[in-house]
Design a protein around this motif. Structure first.
Motif, PDB file in Angstrom:
ATOM      1  N   LEU A  11      -6.468  -4.505   0.509  1.00 40.31           N
ATOM      2  CA  LEU A  11      -5.793  -3.813   1.309  1.00 40.31           C
ATOM      3  C   LEU A  11      -5.366  -4.497   2.476  1.00 40.31           C
ATOM      4  O   LEU A  11      -4.260  -4.569   2.957  1.00 40.31           O
ATOM      5  CB  LEU A  11      -6.469  -2.452   1.567  1.00 40.31           C
ATOM      6  N   ARG A  12      -6.594  -4.928   3.251  1.00 39.38           N
ATOM      7  CA  ARG A  12      -6.311  -5.636   4.637  1.00 39.38           C
ATOM      8  C   ARG A  12      -7.431  -6.611   4.867  1.00 39.38           C
ATOM      9  O   ARG A  12      -8.237  -6.435   4.241  1.00 39.38           O
ATOM     10  CB  ARG A  12      -5.961  -4.667   5.514  1.00 39.38           C
ATOM     11  N   THR A  41       0.867  -1.272   0.076  1.00 34.97           N
ATOM     12  CA  THR A  41      -0.056   0.027   0.091  1.00 34.97           C
ATOM     13  C   THR A  41       0.699   1.288  -0.052  1.00 34.97           C
ATOM     14  O   THR A  41       2.003   1.080   0.112  1.00 34.97           O
ATOM     15  CB  THR A  41      -0.907   0.044   1.140  1.00 34.97           C
ATOM     16  N   ALA A  62      -1.381  -3.790   3.013  1.00 30.26           N
ATOM     17  CA  ALA A  62      -1.067  -3.123   4.053  1.00 30.26           C
ATOM     18  C   ALA A  62      -0.437  -4.228   5.261  1.00 30.26           C
ATOM     19  O   ALA A  62      -0.398  -5.117   5.122  1.00 30.26           O
ATOM     20  CB  ALA A  62      -2.295  -2.219   4.617  1.00 30.26           C
ATOM     21  N   HIS A  63       0.153  -3.242   6.372  1.00 26.70           N
ATOM     22  CA  HIS A  63       0.883  -4.053   7.113  1.00 26.70           C
ATOM     23  C   HIS A  63       0.021  -4.684   8.316  1.00 26.70           C
ATOM     24  O   HIS A  63       0.414  -5.485   9.005  1.00 26.70           O
ATOM     25  CB  HIS A  63       1.805  -3.079   8.031  1.00 26.70           C
TER      26      HIS A  63
END
Ligand SMILES: [Zn+2]
Ligand SMILES: [Zn+2]
Ligand SMILES: [Zn+2]
Length: 254
Positions: free
Chosen positions: A193-194, A10, A226-227
């Motif tokens: 994304l997540r 991201t 993302a993380h």
């Protein structure tokens, strides 16, 4: 055709600067994600989708012998700000690089990189770019390219289809007209994304999976992570045919 994922992260990249979470500190290299981009080799040509802020590093890791053109999805910084790093190809090829974008994206590129088009000295500094606005399928360098309009929050941005491969980053909605353009697609790269929570401009993993099922590609690779997404953990609960992409992943396609 060969597709190489130069980055699968991201906008912040992963690790996120200053973050000590378990994904950002993971020793699994698949949890280290530069900004989202692919390079594609097709019909003997080499091209990029987007020019990320990590472009220089990405092309040092995954060199290309020349750069024939660039397809832009949209003008968010994580997809655009490495544009200056096309200069080595300008120097070596002694030519401007062709780039393709929607009209709003082209306008934003002209604003963000105004010095390319102003009358100041060329010096050593200016990328040489020929920017084309696209609003439908086109052919460049013998490569057939189908822009795929998708929703990214309030914006409509572009994915791209090249033959059996479709690339859709940064989206939280795919209109019916675009789903029709994805008919018969073999391999899909799709924003996810997540796991949670939902996001106003991106699909979550589950939302992307639901859309991937509707599209029905043989293989779907989730991108722009993302993380919050730990590679092994998320992939373990995905059904057959849907996987998490990683930086350096290469796909050889028909
Ligand atoms: Zn993005
Ligand atoms: Zn983190
Ligand atoms: Zn974006």
């Amino acid at each position: 055709m060969r597709v190489t994922f130069l980055g699968t992260g991201t906008s912040t990249g992963v690790p996120v600067v200053g973050c000590h979470c378990r994904v950002c500190t993971s020793s699994d290299p698949r949890n280290q994600r530069l900004r989202q981009s692919v390079k594609i080799e097709a019909n003997g040509k080499h091209f990029l989708i987007d020019t990320t802020p990590d472009l220089r590093l990405q092309l040092l890791r995954h060199p290309i012998p020349r750069l024939d053109f660039v397809l832009y999805t949209h003008s968010h910084s994580d997809h655009l700000m490495g544009l200056d790093d096309i200069r080595p190809f300008n120097f070596r090829q002694r030519e401007a690089i062709h780039a393709f974008a929607s009209a709003p994206t082209a306008k934003a590129i002209r604003r963000a990189f105004a010095y390319i088009w102003d009358s100041s000295q060329i010096g050593g500094g200016k990328p040489q770019l020929v920017l084309h606005e696209v609003d439908g399928p086109f052919t460049h360098d013998g490569v057939d390219i189908v822009p795929l309009p998708v929703t990214h929050g309030d914006w409509t941005i572009l994915g791209y289809r090249i033959g059996g491969f479709a690339y859709i980053t940064d989206t939280n909605g795919i209109p019916d007209d675009t789903l029709r353009l994805l008919d018969g697609v073999d391999t899909l790269a799709l924003d996810a994304l997540r796991p949670a929570p939902r996001h106003p401009t991106h699909f979550t993993i589950d939302e992307a999976f639901a859309v991937a099922q509707r599209i029905g590609a043989r293989e779907t690779w989730l991108i722009h992570l993302a993380h919050e997404a730990e590679h092994g953990e998320v992939e373990a609960r995905l059904p057959a045919g849907v996987r998490i992409a990683w930086d350096g992943l290469e796909l050889d396609l028909e």
